[in-house]
Design an enzyme around this catalytic site. Structure first.
Site, PDB file in Angstrom:
ATOM      1  CG  HIS A 132      -2.045  -0.966   1.131  1.00 42.32           C
ATOM      2  ND1 HIS A 132      -1.928  -2.264   1.588  1.00 42.32           N
ATOM      3  CD2 HIS A 132      -3.300  -0.859   0.639  1.00 42.32           C
ATOM      4  CE1 HIS A 132      -3.068  -2.896   1.389  1.00 42.32           C
ATOM      5  NE2 HIS A 132      -3.917  -2.072   0.821  1.00 42.32           N
ATOM      6  CB  THR A 165       2.300  -0.633   6.224  1.00 43.78           C
ATOM      7  OG1 THR A 165       2.977  -1.820   5.835  1.00 43.78           O
ATOM      8  CG2 THR A 165       3.310   0.422   6.618  1.00 43.78           C
TER       9      THR A 165
END
Length: 146
Positions: free
Chosen positions: A73, A116
């Site tokens: 991401h 994350t």
């Protein structure tokens, strides 16, 4: 000193605010013209982020971004930061997830989270996508399920 404060402060703050807004009309137009949605086809990772003028977080624009077949991401967020920096804007990531876009069936499914960046608000993503795709069926995983 008190008389000076009473006279200058009430007039100085509105002038300072007006001057700040007068000096950066190109940033305002950049924020207004910044695209809210960039979504590809298929099963993709996505992020939800805010784009704003430095120091003006109250006037932020929430955007949804995907990028073709990326591993993380953060790669999508890095691309968004570059796009925003080119227009002299700042970003704040709100989270990520997975998005399945099927243009033939007019269907979008939003689910999952980024390890994350954390979980994006799928309901907010759904409402943003609904503006661009009003004729689509959009399913979003509810926020209370983990």
């Amino acid at each position: 000193m008190d008389k000076v404060r009473k006279l200058i402060l009430p007039t100085w703050r509105p002038l300072q605010f007006a001057a700040r807004n007068f000096c950066c009309p190109n940033q305002v137009s950049s924020l207004v013209s910044f695209p809210e949605i960039s979504v590809g086809d298929g099963k993709l990772k996505y992020i939800l982020a805010k784009v704003y003028i430095h120091g003006e977080m109250s006037h932020a624009k929430t955007v949804v971004r995907t990028l073709g077949r990326v591993k993380y991401h953060l790669n999508i967020y890095d691309q968004l930061q570059k796009e925003a920096a080119a227009k002299n804007l700042c970003t704040q990531c709100l989270g990520g997830g997975t998005l399945v876009h099927d243009p033939e069936k007019h269907y979008i499914k939003i689910f999952g989270q980024s390890q994350t960046l954390g979980r994006a608000d799928h309901d907010e993503t759904k409402s943003i996508l609904f503006h661009k795709y009003p004729d689509y069926k959009i399913d979003a995983e509810s926020s209370d399920t983990d």
